[in-house]
Design a protein around this motif. Structure first.
Motif, PDB file in Angstrom:
ATOM      1  N   GLU A  46     -12.728   6.912   3.395  1.00 12.33           N
ATOM      2  CA  GLU A  46     -12.714   7.338   1.995  1.00 12.33           C
ATOM      3  C   GLU A  46     -11.551   8.298   1.783  1.00 12.33           C
ATOM      4  N   GLY A  47     -10.882   8.131   0.653  1.00  5.84           N
ATOM      5  CA  GLY A  47      -9.681   8.905   0.371  1.00  5.84           C
ATOM      6  C   GLY A  47      -9.892  10.403   0.388  1.00  5.84           C
ATOM      7  N   ALA A  48     -11.046  10.856  -0.097  1.00  8.92           N
ATOM      8  CA  ALA A  48     -11.287  12.298  -0.166  1.00  8.92           C
ATOM      9  C   ALA A  48     -11.222  12.936   1.215  1.00  8.92           C
ATOM     10  N   PHE A  49     -11.822  12.296   2.207  1.00 10.46           N
ATOM     11  CA  PHE A  49     -11.800  12.830   3.572  1.00 10.46           C
ATOM     12  C   PHE A  49     -10.414  12.690   4.198  1.00 10.46           C
TER      13      PHE A  49
ATOM     14  N   ALA B  38      -5.607  15.567  13.081  1.00  6.45           N
ATOM     15  CA  ALA B  38      -6.751  16.234  12.445  1.00  6.45           C
ATOM     16  C   ALA B  38      -7.832  15.186  12.230  1.00  6.45           C
ATOM     17  N   MET B  39      -9.081  15.592  12.396  1.00  4.77           N
ATOM     18  CA  MET B  39     -10.186  14.634  12.323  1.00  4.77           C
ATOM     19  C   MET B  39     -11.405  15.255  11.661  1.00  4.77           C
ATOM     20  N   VAL B  40     -12.172  14.410  10.968  1.00  4.74           N
ATOM     21  CA  VAL B  40     -13.540  14.739  10.579  1.00  4.74           C
ATOM     22  C   VAL B  40     -14.426  13.957  11.533  1.00  4.74           C
TER      23      VAL B  40
ATOM     24  N   TRP C 186     -18.256   9.950  16.289  1.00  8.22           N
ATOM     25  CA  TRP C 186     -17.734   8.973  15.324  1.00  8.22           C
ATOM     26  C   TRP C 186     -16.873   9.721  14.319  1.00  8.22           C
ATOM     27  N   TYR C 187     -15.707   9.135  14.000  1.00  8.47           N
ATOM     28  CA  TYR C 187     -14.738   9.803  13.140  1.00  8.47           C
ATOM     29  C   TYR C 187     -14.765   9.209  11.738  1.00  8.47           C
ATOM     30  N   LYS C 188     -15.116  10.044  10.790  1.00  6.62           N
ATOM     31  CA  LYS C 188     -15.086   9.614   9.382  1.00  6.62           C
ATOM     32  C   LYS C 188     -13.653   9.516   8.892  1.00  6.62           C
ATOM     33  N   SER C 189     -12.796  10.405   9.373  1.00  2.00           N
ATOM     34  CA  SER C 189     -11.387  10.385   8.979  1.00  2.00           C
ATOM     35  C   SER C 189     -10.540  10.835  10.158  1.00  2.00           C
TER      36      SER C 189
END
Length: 358
Positions: free
Chosen positions: A26-29, A45-47, A56-59
């Motif tokens: 998702e663009g926001a993340f 950088a990661m979420v 698990w990486y969302k971004s």
């Protein structure tokens, strides 16, 4: 430090409630991780979200295609155990991390900083983290930037959950409204239209009928000697008779016709696009469907049941008359059918089909 078993169980339950694992990028993340990398001058950088057996990486801003790794002794797994910023300045020389695969492997990680992503209830779902291959540190301002961005990540996750909850509530509300509408429109005993819905739809059908080429017809039907059925066999059998009568008549109606229960044992059928002769044929078919076969009773002999009906045809040439007037004429014809011996259909002009054979 290791997580306590009960706390980890509750944390994983919280992560499941957010339903964010394995969702599309998702663009926001992605914008947040790009900004975090720029503010900390870091290539990666990661979420991250820490699941039971994986990270698990969302971004991901940096390595393309990286979506998850096994949990094991990971940096993000360690970061979620901290209350605040977790930072490793020279991983190859730090006892906590010098054996970590990202440190010993091709990536050659030296710097790691992660901020826990904490829910309003206090559960840590994962981290917002930055990595570098250079030994280095992050100053107080950079750490505050990262903490602020982590709070924004958590706000996005909360908003995503709230939007999903609102969507589910909206669906539930729509389903509840649909159920209420269905309950309001249909008779709960017989399943045919309830009185108010039947009369409303009848009025609209008649308006269209007088503007058409054939017309329509109203048939008011009453179950013969129904009070005697209730008095002799009880209301349970009476209900069974009403359901059976409604089912048989509904099965004899055509597509586009209407059938509703407008009183205790009284029904209204409305036939669309019919001449008077065609309407009488359909009405006879309904009457015959009811009386042809006795209604089976549990533990007893089948019960002979019949109906009487009054038919009021509405031709296109007729002036639009109030529904109540047409209903009154059909009711008068029904009374004539009852007076004439029951189990018959009488037209509002007094004519009728030949009475059934004895």
């Amino acid at each position: 430090m290791s997580l306590d078993t009960d706390g980890e169980f509750e944390r994983l339950n919280a992560l499941r409630r957010y339903a964010i694992l394995d969702t599309p990028p998702e663009g926001a993340f992605d914008r947040i991780t790009a900004l975090a990398a720029e503010m900390l001058d870091a290539p990666v950088a990661m979420v991250s979200l820490v699941d039971a057996n994986r990270i698990w990486y969302k971004s991901v801003h940096g390595p393309a295609g990286l979506r998850e790794i096994a949990r094991g002794p990971t940096l993000c797994g360690a970061a979620i155990e901290e209350d605040g910023v977790y930072m490793v300045e020279q991983a190859s020389a730090d006892p906590r991390t010098q054996e970590h695969p990202l440190v010993t492997g091709p990536f050659g990680l030296e710097f790691y900083i992660g901020v826990p992503l904490k829910t309003h209830e206090g559960y840590v779902l994962g981290t917002l983290c930055c990595m570098d291959t250079r030994p280095r540190s992050a100053d107080l301002r950079q750490r505050r930037y990262l903490e602020t961005l982590a709070a924004i990540v958590m706000d996005e996750i909360e908003l995503r959950r709230s939007a999903a909850q609102i969507s589910r509530l909206s669906e539930a509300l729509a389903a509840a409204c649909s159920d209420l509408e269905r309950r309001a429109c249909f008779d709960p005993l017989t399943g045919v239209l309830a009185r108010a819905a039947m009369l409303d739809r009848t009025a609209r059908l008649l308006e269209r009928a007088v503007a058409g080429t054939k017309g329509a017809a109203l048939l008011v039907v009453d179950v013969d000697r129904f009070k005697g059925i209730n008095d002799t066999y009880g209301h349970g059998v009476g209900d069974r008779v009403l359901k059976e009568v409604a089912s048989r008549m509904a099965g004899s109606c055509r597509g586009g016709d209407l059938l509703g229960r407008i009183g205790g044992e009284e029904f209204l059928a409305v036939f669309a696009e019919v001449t008077e002769e065609e309407a009488m044929t359909i009405a006879e078919r309904l009457r015959e469907a009811v009386c042809r076969t006795p209604v089976p009773l549990p533990g007893g002999a089948p019960l002979e049941v019949s109906v009487s009906g009054g038919l009021r045809a509405v031709a296109p040439s007729d002036k639009p008359a109030p529904l109540a007037d047409s209903m009154a004429e059909a009711d008068a014809a029904l009374y004539a059918a009852k007076s004439g011996g029951r189990n018959r259909i009488v037209l509002s002009d007094g004519s009728q089909m030949p009475p059934p054979a004895a």
